[in-house]
Structures are given as C-alpha cells and as structure tokens.
Write an enzyme that holds these catalytic residues in place. Structure first.
Site, PDB file in Angstrom:
ATOM      1  N   SER A 124      10.109  -5.762  -0.058  1.00 17.06           N
ATOM      2  CA  SER A 124      10.807  -4.554  -0.481  1.00 17.06           C
ATOM      3  C   SER A 124      11.347  -3.833   0.745  1.00 17.06           C
ATOM      4  CB  SER A 124       9.811  -3.640  -1.210  1.00 17.06           C
ATOM      5  OG  SER A 124      10.350  -2.347  -1.362  1.00 17.06           O
ATOM      6  N   TYR A 148       1.252   0.792  -1.691  1.00 21.63           N
ATOM      7  CA  TYR A 148       2.143  -0.260  -2.208  1.00 21.63           C
ATOM      8  C   TYR A 148       2.924  -0.887  -1.048  1.00 21.63           C
ATOM      9  CZ  TYR A 148       6.387  -2.303  -4.187  1.00 21.63           C
ATOM     10  OH  TYR A 148       7.447  -3.137  -4.465  1.00 21.63           O
ATOM     11  N   LYS A 152       3.001  -4.860   0.834  1.00 23.77           N
ATOM     12  CA  LYS A 152       4.182  -5.693   1.145  1.00 23.77           C
ATOM     13  C   LYS A 152       4.194  -6.045   2.636  1.00 23.77           C
ATOM     14  CE  LYS A 152       5.833  -5.813  -2.999  1.00 23.77           C
ATOM     15  NZ  LYS A 152       5.703  -7.028  -3.781  1.00 23.77           N
TER      16      LYS A 152
HETATM   17  P1  NAD Z   1       7.445  -6.219 -13.033  1.00 22.34           P
HETATM   18  O1  NAD Z   1       6.199  -5.419 -13.119  1.00 22.34           O
HETATM   19  O2  NAD Z   1       8.463  -6.074 -14.090  1.00 22.34           O
HETATM   20  O3  NAD Z   1       7.097  -7.771 -12.882  1.00 22.34           O
HETATM   21  C1  NAD Z   1       5.935  -8.234 -12.270  1.00 22.34           C
HETATM   22  C2  NAD Z   1       5.325  -9.259 -13.185  1.00 22.34           C
HETATM   23  O4  NAD Z   1       4.134  -9.786 -12.563  1.00 22.34           O
HETATM   24  C3  NAD Z   1       4.888  -8.684 -14.529  1.00 22.34           C
HETATM   25  O5  NAD Z   1       5.362  -9.501 -15.575  1.00 22.34           O
HETATM   26  C4  NAD Z   1       3.367  -8.692 -14.460  1.00 22.34           C
HETATM   27  O6  NAD Z   1       2.787  -8.887 -15.743  1.00 22.34           O
HETATM   28  C5  NAD Z   1       3.117  -9.846 -13.516  1.00 22.34           C
HETATM   29  N1  NAD Z   1       1.845  -9.784 -12.774  1.00 22.34           N
HETATM   30  C6  NAD Z   1       1.369  -8.762 -12.023  1.00 22.34           C
HETATM   31  N2  NAD Z   1       0.215  -9.123 -11.457  1.00 22.34           N
HETATM   32  C7  NAD Z   1      -0.042 -10.404 -11.860  1.00 22.34           C
HETATM   33  C8  NAD Z   1      -1.080 -11.327 -11.593  1.00 22.34           C
HETATM   34  N3  NAD Z   1      -2.113 -11.018 -10.807  1.00 22.34           N
HETATM   35  N4  NAD Z   1      -1.009 -12.540 -12.160  1.00 22.34           N
HETATM   36  C9  NAD Z   1       0.037 -12.887 -12.968  1.00 22.34           C
HETATM   37  N5  NAD Z   1       1.044 -12.050 -13.247  1.00 22.34           N
HETATM   38  C10 NAD Z   1       1.003 -10.827 -12.689  1.00 22.34           C
HETATM   39  O7  NAD Z   1       8.084  -5.888 -11.598  1.00 22.34           O
HETATM   40  P2  NAD Z   1       9.511  -6.273 -11.019  1.00 22.34           P
HETATM   41  O8  NAD Z   1      10.318  -5.030 -10.929  1.00 22.34           O
HETATM   42  O9  NAD Z   1      10.055  -7.439 -11.714  1.00 22.34           O
HETATM   43  O10 NAD Z   1       9.102  -6.657  -9.531  1.00 22.34           O
HETATM   44  C11 NAD Z   1       8.810  -7.979  -9.164  1.00 22.34           C
HETATM   45  C12 NAD Z   1       8.369  -7.997  -7.710  1.00 22.34           C
HETATM   46  O11 NAD Z   1       9.391  -7.408  -6.899  1.00 22.34           O
HETATM   47  C13 NAD Z   1       7.094  -7.186  -7.452  1.00 22.34           C
HETATM   48  O12 NAD Z   1       6.324  -7.878  -6.478  1.00 22.34           O
HETATM   49  C14 NAD Z   1       7.620  -5.892  -6.863  1.00 22.34           C
HETATM   50  O13 NAD Z   1       6.692  -5.280  -6.002  1.00 22.34           O
HETATM   51  C15 NAD Z   1       8.848  -6.373  -6.105  1.00 22.34           C
HETATM   52  N6  NAD Z   1       9.854  -5.318  -5.928  1.00 22.34           N
HETATM   53  C16 NAD Z   1      10.322  -4.650  -7.019  1.00 22.34           C
HETATM   54  C17 NAD Z   1      11.256  -3.634  -6.846  1.00 22.34           C
HETATM   55  C18 NAD Z   1      11.781  -2.865  -8.031  1.00 22.34           C
HETATM   56  O14 NAD Z   1      12.345  -1.781  -7.835  1.00 22.34           O
HETATM   57  N7  NAD Z   1      11.646  -3.337  -9.258  1.00 22.34           N
HETATM   58  C19 NAD Z   1      11.726  -3.307  -5.558  1.00 22.34           C
HETATM   59  C20 NAD Z   1      11.226  -4.030  -4.483  1.00 22.34           C
HETATM   60  C21 NAD Z   1      10.299  -5.033  -4.666  1.00 22.34           C
HETATM   61  C1  UD1 Z   2      11.152   3.886  -5.047  1.00 19.72           C
HETATM   62  C2  UD1 Z   2       9.881   3.680  -4.255  1.00 19.72           C
HETATM   63  C3  UD1 Z   2      10.072   2.517  -3.306  1.00 19.72           C
HETATM   64  C4  UD1 Z   2      10.492   1.276  -4.073  1.00 19.72           C
HETATM   65  C5  UD1 Z   2      11.769   1.597  -4.848  1.00 19.72           C
HETATM   66  C6  UD1 Z   2      12.261   0.453  -5.676  1.00 19.72           C
HETATM   67  C7  UD1 Z   2       8.910   5.928  -4.123  1.00 19.72           C
HETATM   68  C8  UD1 Z   2       8.607   7.078  -3.242  1.00 19.72           C
HETATM   69  N1  UD1 Z   2       9.565   4.900  -3.546  1.00 19.72           N
HETATM   70  O1  UD1 Z   2      12.188   4.162  -4.143  1.00 19.72           O
HETATM   71  O2  UD1 Z   2       8.873   2.260  -2.592  1.00 19.72           O
HETATM   72  O3  UD1 Z   2      10.743   0.213  -3.172  1.00 19.72           O
HETATM   73  O4  UD1 Z   2      11.496   2.706  -5.727  1.00 19.72           O
HETATM   74  O5  UD1 Z   2      11.366   0.209  -6.710  1.00 19.72           O
HETATM   75  O6  UD1 Z   2       8.582   5.919  -5.301  1.00 19.72           O
HETATM   76  N2  UD1 Z   2      15.292  10.469  -8.428  1.00 19.72           N
HETATM   77  C9  UD1 Z   2      15.546  11.641  -9.110  1.00 19.72           C
HETATM   78  N3  UD1 Z   2      14.947  11.815 -10.331  1.00 19.72           N
HETATM   79  C10 UD1 Z   2      14.118  10.890 -10.892  1.00 19.72           C
HETATM   80  C11 UD1 Z   2      13.865   9.686 -10.175  1.00 19.72           C
HETATM   81  C12 UD1 Z   2      14.470   9.520  -8.945  1.00 19.72           C
HETATM   82  O7  UD1 Z   2      16.282  12.481  -8.650  1.00 19.72           O
HETATM   83  O8  UD1 Z   2      13.587  11.107 -11.992  1.00 19.72           O
HETATM   84  C13 UD1 Z   2      15.968  10.245  -7.132  1.00 19.72           C
HETATM   85  C14 UD1 Z   2      15.027  10.058  -5.957  1.00 19.72           C
HETATM   86  O9  UD1 Z   2      14.719  11.290  -5.351  1.00 19.72           O
HETATM   87  C15 UD1 Z   2      15.855   9.132  -5.053  1.00 19.72           C
HETATM   88  C16 UD1 Z   2      16.671   8.303  -6.037  1.00 19.72           C
HETATM   89  O10 UD1 Z   2      16.690   9.035  -7.254  1.00 19.72           O
HETATM   90  O11 UD1 Z   2      16.735   9.900  -4.267  1.00 19.72           O
HETATM   91  C17 UD1 Z   2      16.099   6.932  -6.301  1.00 19.72           C
HETATM   92  O12 UD1 Z   2      14.738   7.064  -6.682  1.00 19.72           O
HETATM   93  P1  UD1 Z   2      13.866   5.827  -7.196  1.00 19.72           P
HETATM   94  O13 UD1 Z   2      14.607   5.113  -8.255  1.00 19.72           O
HETATM   95  O14 UD1 Z   2      12.511   6.344  -7.519  1.00 19.72           O
HETATM   96  O15 UD1 Z   2      13.805   4.854  -5.946  1.00 19.72           O
HETATM   97  P2  UD1 Z   2      13.345   5.156  -4.432  1.00 19.72           P
HETATM   98  O16 UD1 Z   2      12.817   6.509  -4.288  1.00 19.72           O
HETATM   99  O17 UD1 Z   2      14.457   4.737  -3.555  1.00 19.72           O
END
Ligand code: NAD
Ligand code: UD1
Length: 336
Positions: A124, A148, A152
């Site tokens: 991330s 979190y 990572k």
């Molecule tokens: P998500 O929660 O939708 O998907 C994660 C999946 O992993 C889920 O289906 C959950 O049931 C499964 N899971 C969790 N722990 C498990 C375990 N121990 N064994 C088997 N399955 C398990 O999340 P996502 O948004 O799809 O994110 C996927 C990955 O990307 C995560 O590692 C997350 O940290 C990373 N990531 C997500 C974002 C984001 O904004 N969505 C941003 C940066 C990184």
């Molecule tokens: C968040 C996580 C980050 C993660 C990323 C993607 C935090 C502090 N950081 O980042 O670790 O990698 O999501 O999953 O949670 N905002 C509003 N109103 C809302 C929600 C968000 O104004 O209800 C604003 C926030 O202040 C920010 C932007 O929208 O400026 C994006 O927010 P968000 O979607 O939560 O992502 P990040 O904060 O970038």
C-alpha cells in the site's frame, strides 16, 4: 499456468480473478470470507464464463495451505488476503499483526516447501508514511503511521529477507494508491456493511440515502481547494496492474516495488462534483474538522510500472465515479 489468489473473494482480489481468467490463466482462490461473501465467486464465474477452484480456508493455517499446494501445481501467488481497516488496526493491533503477517509467513513457508517462488504482494502507499512531496517515487523513504501500515512495511521487509536468503524468488511489492470503482458489469464492487471509512463507499451510501450527509474532513489543507488530494485508481486498472506484474515475476527473479496509481491527484470536492455530474445524483455534504492522521496531498509517480511492467492506467475519474455507483444501483436491484 495456475495462479493462487489469496483473498480472491475480496474487493480487489475478485477484480484480479476476472482479469486473470480473461487473460487465460488458471485460477485457484483461497478466502475465509472474513470480509467477503461466497456469491462473489459466482459473479466472477458469471462475468468470465469460466470456472475455477475455491478453498474456504484461513491463510494462516499452514496445513490448509500445504493441502492447496499439494492438490494444485501453483506457478505463482497473488497475496491479497489481509485486514485493511486502519482505525481498527489502531484499536486491535495484534489482530492485524497476527492475520496480515501470520498469513504471509504461513503462505511463504508453504510456497518454499512446494518450490513455488513467485509472489505478488498487496502492499500500500501507506508504506510512504507522510510523504513530504508528490509525485511519490518507489525510492521514497518508508515508514508506518499506524499498525495496518506497519504490517505492510514489515511484510515488505520479510519478503526482502526471503529473497536475500534464496535468489530463486521473484517478488513484486505492489503499492496501491486509492482503489475505487467497480467492474462495468455491476456484478462485483465494494459495498461494506458497516459505516465506511473511505471516501467513495461513503459517497455511494449518501447517494443511496443510507447515510444522511457526507462529512468532508477539512477544507483548510494546503491543496487546490483546501480538501485532501489523493491518487484514485480504478479497481479494474489496478487488477490489470497485477497481470502486468505477474508476467514480469513469471519471467524473472528478484524483488521490486511498484506504485500502482494514476499519477493524478483529485480533491475530495472534485470527487464529489464528478460523482454528482456523471451520475446525475445529489450528494449533500458538510465541511467538518480534519480527520486525525490525514495528510493534505499525495499521488504516485507511476513511471516505474510504466517502464518496467508496461502498465498504464486507462480509466479516468468519470469511469471511477460511474462504475462505483452502477455497482451500488445493481446491488439495490438484486436486493429487491
Ligand atoms: P477485502 O477485505 O475486500 O479483501 C480481502 C480478502 O481477504 C477478503 O475476501 C477476506 O475475507 C480475505 N481474508 C482476510 N484474511 C484472510 C485469511 N487469513 N485467510 C483467507 N482469507 C482472508 O480488501 P481489498 O480492498 O480487496 O484489499 C486486498 C488487499 O489489498 C489487502 O491486503 C489490503 O490491505 C490491500 N490494500 C487495499 C487497499 C484498499 O484501499 N482497498 C489499498 C492498499 C492496499
Ligand atoms: C486510507 C488509509 C490508508 C489506506 C487508504 C486506501 C487512513 C488514515 N488511511 O487513506 O492507510 O492505504 O485508505 O485504503 O484511513 N474523506 C472525507 N470524508 C470521508 C472519508 C474520507 O472527507 O468520509 C477524505 C479524507 O480526509 C481524504 C480523502 O477523503 O482526504 C480520502 O480518504 P480515504 O478514502 O479514507 O483514503 P486515505 O485517507 O487516502
């Protein structure tokens, strides 16, 4: 060519499964449905017209992971499984260390035992901590600002040590910026049950009148309009970035980090305005105080992924807003 997708029923993993199947890969999914539902697997099959193997298992369970590798000839792994709620990780850090790091260690041990040395890991942009400037390149110093993020960062270090110990490994650390959007079919996307923390799921709940108003966290940041600026990436582009990374790790060894972002920053108000315009729907909002821990602005330098993976985002802010809402509308119809 069989690819094990951990967390493949989740938001990003499900879109990656679609792209993998459409690119002709054989897919094996493992998920414990901690944060997803079995119906997603049916939807992946519906979109692609292709079948795949599924294991309902916890990736922390080494015995279960061994069984998956015993029963399938896995060529590479994409490791999405993990917990991702930043706020919850502050309150329950051990839960996050145990699952995110524990699942990765169990997976790596099983891969070693089965001589599978190719993995793409869901990292991330949070590993950049509080970036002092943007665009952020992969060489930017790494740090963590919450548990979190620490998971990572530690996993990136662990994978680095794994590669140092055995140069047969090929590892891609994929640093996602802010994924939003959904598959254009409206069959898969993001629809959290709880009150969302992230911006786009909150906007869609307000648009759907499930929540009364969007709280914009601060309009006094040093940005174009005072609201926070982020690099939003369409989840389908993000999924395609995994295919590009997979192709690279399949033919090389080494460990490399890649930003997966567009390189463009949008403010909260720009997202809201685009969402309203593209979908012709109202999103009432009010300006609230800053959210603790938020920073003003950051976006990716996507050059390395472009040069080394041949990957570039194709979908813009309009598609992101349109597809996010289309998925929610379709979900509502399906609930009737
Ligand atoms: P998500 O929660 O939708 O998907 C994660 C999946 O992993 C889920 O289906 C959950 O049931 C499964 N899971 C969790 N722990 C498990 C375990 N121990 N064994 C088997 N399955 C398990 O999340 P996502 O948004 O799809 O994110 C996927 C990955 O990307 C995560 O590692 C997350 O940290 C990373 N990531 C997500 C974002 C984001 O904004 N969505 C941003 C940066 C990184
Ligand atoms: C968040 C996580 C980050 C993660 C990323 C993607 C935090 C502090 N950081 O980042 O670790 O990698 O999501 O999953 O949670 N905002 C509003 N109103 C809302 C929600 C968000 O104004 O209800 C604003 C926030 O202040 C920010 C932007 O929208 O400026 C994006 O927010 P968000 O979607 O939560 O992502 P990040 O904060 O970038």
């Amino acid at each position: 060519m069989a690819i094990l997708v951990t967390g493949g029923a989740g938001y990003i993993g499900s879109h990656a499964c679609v792209e993998l199947l459409e690119a002709g890969y054989e897919v094996v999914v493992v998920d414990n449905f901690y944060n997803s539902k079995p119906v997603v697997l049916e939807r992946i099959r519906e979109i692609t017209g292709k079948d795949f193997k599924f294991y309902e298992e916890d990736c922390c369970n080494e015995v279960a992971m061994d069984r998956i590798f015993d029963e399938n000839k896995i060529d590479a792994v994409i490791h999405f499984a993990g917990y991702k709620a930043v706020g919850e990780s502050v309150l329950q850090p051990i839960k996050y260390y145990e699952n995110n790091i524990g699942s990765t260690i169990a997976l790596i041990k099983s891969m070693q035992r089965h001589e599978c040395f190719k993995i793409a890991f869901s990292s991330s942009a949070t590993v950049y901590g509080v970036p002092e400037y943007s665009p952020v390149p992969e060489t930017f110093p790494l740090s963590a600002v919450n548990p979190y993020g620490t998971t990572k960062l530690y996993i990136e270090h662990i994978l680095g040590d794994v590669y140092t110990s055995d140069p047969r490994w090929s590892i891609a650390l994929l640093r996602y910026f802010n994924p939003i959007g959904a598959h254009k079919s409206g069959l898969i996307g993001e629809n959290p049950n709880d009150i969302p923390n992230n911006l786009m799921p909150y906007i869609t709940k307000v648009a759907a009148k499930e929540l009364p108003i969007l709280h914009v966290f601060g309009n006094d940041y040093n940005t174009k309009d005072g609201t926070g600026v982020r690099d939003y990436i369409h989840v389908v582009d993000l999924a395609k970035g995994h295919i590009a990374a997979l192709r690279k790790i399949l033919e090389t060894t080494g460990i490399e980090a890649y930003n997966l972002g567009t390189g463009k920053g949008y403010s909260v108000l720009e997202i809201v305005e685009n969402f309203k315009r593209v979908n012709n729907i109202d999103v009432p909002y009010q300006i609230d105080p800053r959210r603790p821990g938020d920073i003003d602005e950051y976006f990716a330098d996507p050059t390395k992924a472009k040069v080394e993976l041949g990957f570039e985002c194709e979908l813009g802010i309009e598609e992101m807003c349109r597809d996010s809402w289309h998925f929610i509308e379709e979900e509502k119809k399906r609930e009737l």
